[in-house]
Design a protein around this motif. Sequence first.
Motif, PDB file in Angstrom:
ATOM      1  N   ILE A  86       0.880  -1.175   0.000  1.00 32.92           N
ATOM      2  CA  ILE A  86       0.000   0.000   0.000  1.00 32.92           C
ATOM      3  C   ILE A  86       0.915   1.221   0.000  1.00 32.92           C
ATOM      4  N   THR A  87       0.523   2.260  -0.724  1.00 32.97           N
ATOM      5  CA  THR A  87       1.346   3.467  -0.743  1.00 32.97           C
ATOM      6  C   THR A  87       0.608   4.609  -0.074  1.00 32.97           C
ATOM      7  N   VAL A  88       1.304   5.209   0.895  1.00 37.22           N
ATOM      8  CA  VAL A  88       0.797   6.423   1.532  1.00 37.22           C
ATOM      9  C   VAL A  88       1.897   7.479   1.412  1.00 37.22           C
ATOM     10  N   THR A  89       1.562   8.730   1.710  1.00 36.60           N
ATOM     11  CA  THR A  89       2.624   9.743   1.771  1.00 36.60           C
ATOM     12  C   THR A  89       2.802  10.193   3.210  1.00 36.60           C
ATOM     13  N   VAL A  90       4.061  10.334   3.588  1.00 44.51           N
ATOM     14  CA  VAL A  90       4.389  10.860   4.904  1.00 44.51           C
ATOM     15  C   VAL A  90       5.215  12.125   4.683  1.00 44.51           C
ATOM     16  N   VAL A 122       3.714   2.600  11.490  1.00 36.96           N
ATOM     17  CA  VAL A 122       4.789   1.902  10.780  1.00 36.96           C
ATOM     18  C   VAL A 122       5.248   2.734   9.593  1.00 36.96           C
ATOM     19  N   ALA A 123       4.303   3.299   8.847  1.00 33.65           N
ATOM     20  CA  ALA A 123       4.665   4.141   7.704  1.00 33.65           C
ATOM     21  C   ALA A 123       5.523   5.321   8.152  1.00 33.65           C
ATOM     22  N   ILE A 124       5.149   5.919   9.277  1.00 37.59           N
ATOM     23  CA  ILE A 124       5.919   7.055   9.798  1.00 37.59           C
ATOM     24  C   ILE A 124       7.332   6.604  10.162  1.00 37.59           C
ATOM     25  N   ALA A 125       7.435   5.432  10.794  1.00 41.52           N
ATOM     26  CA  ALA A 125       8.753   4.911  11.161  1.00 41.52           C
ATOM     27  C   ALA A 125       9.595   4.650   9.916  1.00 41.52           C
ATOM     28  N   ILE A 160      -3.647  12.890   9.852  1.00 50.05           N
ATOM     29  CA  ILE A 160      -3.965  11.971   8.750  1.00 50.05           C
ATOM     30  C   ILE A 160      -5.102  12.571   7.945  1.00 50.05           C
ATOM     31  N   ASP A 161      -4.828  12.811   6.644  1.00 46.92           N
ATOM     32  CA  ASP A 161      -5.817  13.425   5.750  1.00 46.92           C
ATOM     33  C   ASP A 161      -6.427  14.668   6.379  1.00 46.92           C
ATOM     34  N   GLY A 162      -5.578  15.483   6.978  1.00 50.22           N
ATOM     35  CA  GLY A 162      -6.000  16.766   7.533  1.00 50.22           C
ATOM     36  C   GLY A 162      -6.582  16.709   8.932  1.00 50.22           C
ATOM     37  N   ARG A 163      -6.791  15.496   9.475  1.00 52.80           N
ATOM     38  CA  ARG A 163      -7.386  15.408  10.818  1.00 52.80           C
ATOM     39  C   ARG A 163      -6.272  15.317  11.861  1.00 52.80           C
ATOM     40  N   LEU A 164      -6.356  16.208  12.856  1.00 46.46           N
ATOM     41  CA  LEU A 164      -5.342  16.223  13.902  1.00 46.46           C
ATOM     42  C   LEU A 164      -5.576  15.114  14.922  1.00 46.46           C
ATOM     43  N   HIS A 165      -4.526  14.784  15.640  1.00 42.98           N
ATOM     44  CA  HIS A 165      -4.593  13.902  16.808  1.00 42.98           C
ATOM     45  C   HIS A 165      -5.088  12.497  16.499  1.00 42.98           C
ATOM     46  N   CYS A 166      -4.703  11.968  15.324  1.00 43.16           N
ATOM     47  CA  CYS A 166      -5.065  10.576  15.025  1.00 43.16           C
ATOM     48  C   CYS A 166      -4.011   9.648  15.631  1.00 43.16           C
ATOM     49  N   ARG A 167      -4.450   8.619  16.324  1.00 42.38           N
ATOM     50  CA  ARG A 167      -3.502   7.670  16.937  1.00 42.38           C
ATOM     51  C   ARG A 167      -3.024   6.723  15.838  1.00 42.38           C
ATOM     52  N   SER A 168      -1.824   7.004  15.340  1.00 41.72           N
ATOM     53  CA  SER A 168      -1.364   6.314  14.128  1.00 41.72           C
ATOM     54  C   SER A 168      -1.148   4.819  14.350  1.00 41.72           C
ATOM     55  N   CYS A 169      -0.942   4.376  15.592  1.00 43.64           N
ATOM     56  CA  CYS A 169      -0.711   2.943  15.821  1.00 43.64           C
ATOM     57  C   CYS A 169      -2.007   2.148  15.742  1.00 43.64           C
ATOM     58  N   GLN A 170      -3.137   2.839  15.682  1.00 40.92           N
ATOM     59  CA  GLN A 170      -4.425   2.151  15.641  1.00 40.92           C
ATOM     60  C   GLN A 170      -5.099   2.278  14.280  1.00 40.92           C
ATOM     61  N   ILE A 171      -4.422   2.891  13.324  1.00 42.94           N
ATOM     62  CA  ILE A 171      -5.037   3.148  12.023  1.00 42.94           C
ATOM     63  C   ILE A 171      -4.276   2.409  10.938  1.00 42.94           C
ATOM     64  N   GLY A 191      -3.193   6.031  -0.585  1.00 47.54           N
ATOM     65  CA  GLY A 191      -3.420   7.455  -0.827  1.00 47.54           C
ATOM     66  C   GLY A 191      -3.528   8.311   0.419  1.00 47.54           C
ATOM     67  N   MET A 192      -3.471   7.712   1.592  1.00 44.83           N
ATOM     68  CA  MET A 192      -3.543   8.507   2.837  1.00 44.83           C
ATOM     69  C   MET A 192      -2.401   9.511   2.856  1.00 44.83           C
ATOM     70  N   GLU A 193      -2.718  10.729   3.355  1.00 45.78           N
ATOM     71  CA  GLU A 193      -1.672  11.745   3.509  1.00 45.78           C
ATOM     72  C   GLU A 193      -1.409  11.950   4.993  1.00 45.78           C
ATOM     73  N   VAL A 194      -0.193  11.647   5.365  1.00 47.25           N
ATOM     74  CA  VAL A 194       0.182  11.726   6.772  1.00 47.25           C
ATOM     75  C   VAL A 194       1.172  12.868   6.943  1.00 47.25           C
ATOM     76  N   ARG A 195       0.933  13.685   7.961  1.00 47.66           N
ATOM     77  CA  ARG A 195       1.891  14.753   8.246  1.00 47.66           C
ATOM     78  C   ARG A 195       2.283  14.701   9.712  1.00 47.66           C
ATOM     79  N   THR A 196       3.574  14.844   9.951  1.00 48.42           N
ATOM     80  CA  THR A 196       4.062  14.882  11.329  1.00 48.42           C
ATOM     81  C   THR A 196       4.868  16.153  11.565  1.00 48.42           C
TER      82      THR A 196
END
Lengths: 376, 81, 432
Positions: free
Chosen positions: B5-9, B24-27, B58-69, B74-79
């Motif tokens: 699966i491809t996402v952007t970080v 995992v994607a963030i790591a 994640i996709d513009g939503r703040l405070h998403c717990r990335s270990c549970q998603i 196509g997901m856009e992740v920003r840190t």
Amino acid sequence: MTALIYDVVVVGAGIVGAACAEECARQGMRVAIIDRDVIGGGATAAGMGHIVVMDDSEAQFALTRYSQQLWQQLRPELPPDVEYEPCGTIWVAADEEEMAEVRRKEKYYGQRGVPTEVLDPQTLEHLEPNLRKGMAGGLLVPEDVVLYPPCAARFLIERAQAAGAELHVGCAVSQIGKGLVRLAVGTEFSAAVIVNAGGAWASALTPGLSVKKRKGHLAITDRYPGFVRHQLVELGYLKSAHSTSADSVAFNVQPRRTGQILVGSSRQFGAEHGEVDTANLARMLQRAQEYMPKLAELSTIRVWTGFRAATPHKLPLIGPCPGDPTLFLATGHEGLGITTSLATARLLVDQIAGRNPAIPVGPYLPSRVPAEHAYA
Amino acid sequence: MPETITVTVNGTSIAVPPGATVAVAIALAGAACRKSVSGEARGPLCGMGICFECRAVIDGRLHCRSCQIICQSGMEVRTDE
Amino acid sequence: MSSLTRTQFDVLVVGGGPAGLAAAARAAECGLQVGLVDDNPALGGQIWRGQAGNTASEAAHWYARLQAAGAGVLCGTRVFHQPEPGILLAEGPDAALELNYKKLILATGARERFLPFPGWTLPNVMGAGGLQALVKSGLPIAGKRVVVAGSGPLLLAVAAYLRQHGAEILLICEQASWSSLAGFGFALLRQPEKVRQGFSLRKQLSGIPFAPSSWPVSARGQAAIEEVVISQTGKTKTIACDYLACGFHLVPNSELAVLLGCRVQDELVQVDDYQQTSIPGIFCAGEPTGIGGLELSLVEGQIAGLAAAGRETAAGPLFAEREKLRRFARVLDRTFTLRAELRGLPLPETIVCRCEDATCSQLAQHTSWRSAKLQTRCGMGPCQARICGPAAGFLFGWAQDSIRPPIFPTRFENLITSSPEVEHGAITGGRG
């Protein structure tokens, strides 16, 4: 048992008690502050921490404005954890009727030297983009402030201690009056003056006081910096604060320096327990969401309740308690405890020390309110 | 079932096996999940969704717990905000 | 306005780990309408995370029973409030849920206990279970150097798992002493299943240094951990590593039980022989009643499920097994008691509350949790003191505050209950 002897014993280490203790100690009086729990554990911990001028009555305006100016003077000495933020208040007008009220307030404050600015809908939207579209406008009061009350209370207590005051926390009080404060464990404090700054518990300490508990709910979100920039209050807030019998909610949100959004406000009489009332909470949050629809998506991390100290005439009691020359009251501040704490302390010490007060104390004298005054 | 699966970080494409979480994607992107109140870089601690250290946008939503998603294509992740 | 999906169950089970799976399966097999909710993206809790694909596993056996019995499953669903008895409110992936139930089984499991030490907030310092969960969620660990530290049998299970997936386990540090562990060893001998597991673990861990009376003193690195300093029976040594997997045994997730008003003592939910709490109709099984591991959770879950279904007599035959496993649990408790030296690990500037970055010295100025909370905001962040609470309890002896809703952060709109869309029993079986 030998009693410990003081000039002043302040019962209650909330923001009002802390301010009174600090003022007394700074005047060179020998002071003890007593609280059954921690510093600022009552309404001080629960409330919204705003410093706001109010125009509900001349007496309320005089007290809030005087105290706001005292906070401004104190500002340079406040430590960072008090989080003093001069973000201002915007009174939000939902319709033309409320805009008329905005103009009345503008005139009232203008005549009394309080700077304000009437906001048209475009300016309001620019200043607070997350408010619902279609508002009629608002009134910006730029000199209003928010701060974090528990740290403010602690700061005042520390100043009192630096001037020699003693702090006794975790000490439940069983009886006060006639120059004596007795703890539940038996220790007695002898004082020329006792100050009942017991807030919502003032009537438990001094039976017959017209101070009643008025429960409120609050909710706080996670950090969303910039979501709201000013303290926002609906003009209907005063209707809510006015009602002396019905449960009511009003839109009132506040940005914290942390970026968290603090949401209030609710008022309930007759509730003795501090448990969250799901229905009242829901109504309060629904009201807030009507004004700021984007609140819906925000992560809400805590909800709590607190008890305000309410009086029937909507003014605090500051001055000697009728029937006991040693007992003074500094309580009944309802939703304005943080705002008026510093002025309360000044007016109290003015009366203890026989100084000329900066504003007339008449409206706040306990003797003006008959005991067990019926609530309208 | 796709191989990856491809996402952007933070704007960079990251490929993860199906079923992998956003943490995992963030790591894999070599990023930390968030900055703490005092500015420290933070990553997952508990791995089970209760510590909130793995929060990311994640996709513009703040405070998403990335270990549970679970990563979706196509997901856009920003840190980095 | 948010819509509310209403669901109705005879028996609602909160928690999809072994205890919850066993409870839900048993109750559903009695013919009742059962719903199982869990916060994680898939069932299994912590110990069975990621086991869905492994058809030969014990986890798969229970999933199959659950599905065959027609129990409804709601994953990604977090309970946050009880507005009135008989109803729980939860946040699901798409909507808020009103969960109506006649009987309730709490199987909310446990979480790791974290103790602060210098550098513990560095990225790639995680819980032991935490790192394992990340690897199960797809984190590549092959060829990475890992130090496992802290306390409890979980450390060994994690080390074995990570090694199986190609990690280089440099050292396992257990804070308990050899004599405590020897006592544990003897207790294990009375439990044949445990002995078998023990031998299997020993084989899997052969060659990995195991150090009792050892603990991390500090983690160091720039963007992430690069080395850890270990105190090993009084001597310090520095080990370069990619990950530090560190957790100090487990604490029960009893928040929901407390919110509901169940009697809790020493953090453990009190239950009778049929796993019923002090509130009739509310049962609790697994770790919140006492940390005891997988087999005990399965037995307690089954007893709770049968009792909730009114089949107490069928539960009776499980009592002997439960008692045996509880004896093991009590030994676990004693063996992995935290030693006093660990209180000295944090430096004054070490962060204790990670949500608000409140440090040890800031907290140490206070004599109560309430005072510390109000003045430093520790415990007021989104984790709701789940991480810093047990740490502060260990460091300062402070008991926690009362629990208020929401017991988990939730979307603002979910706290506004509105007209529900009635969806009676619409959630059907499956792994969710």
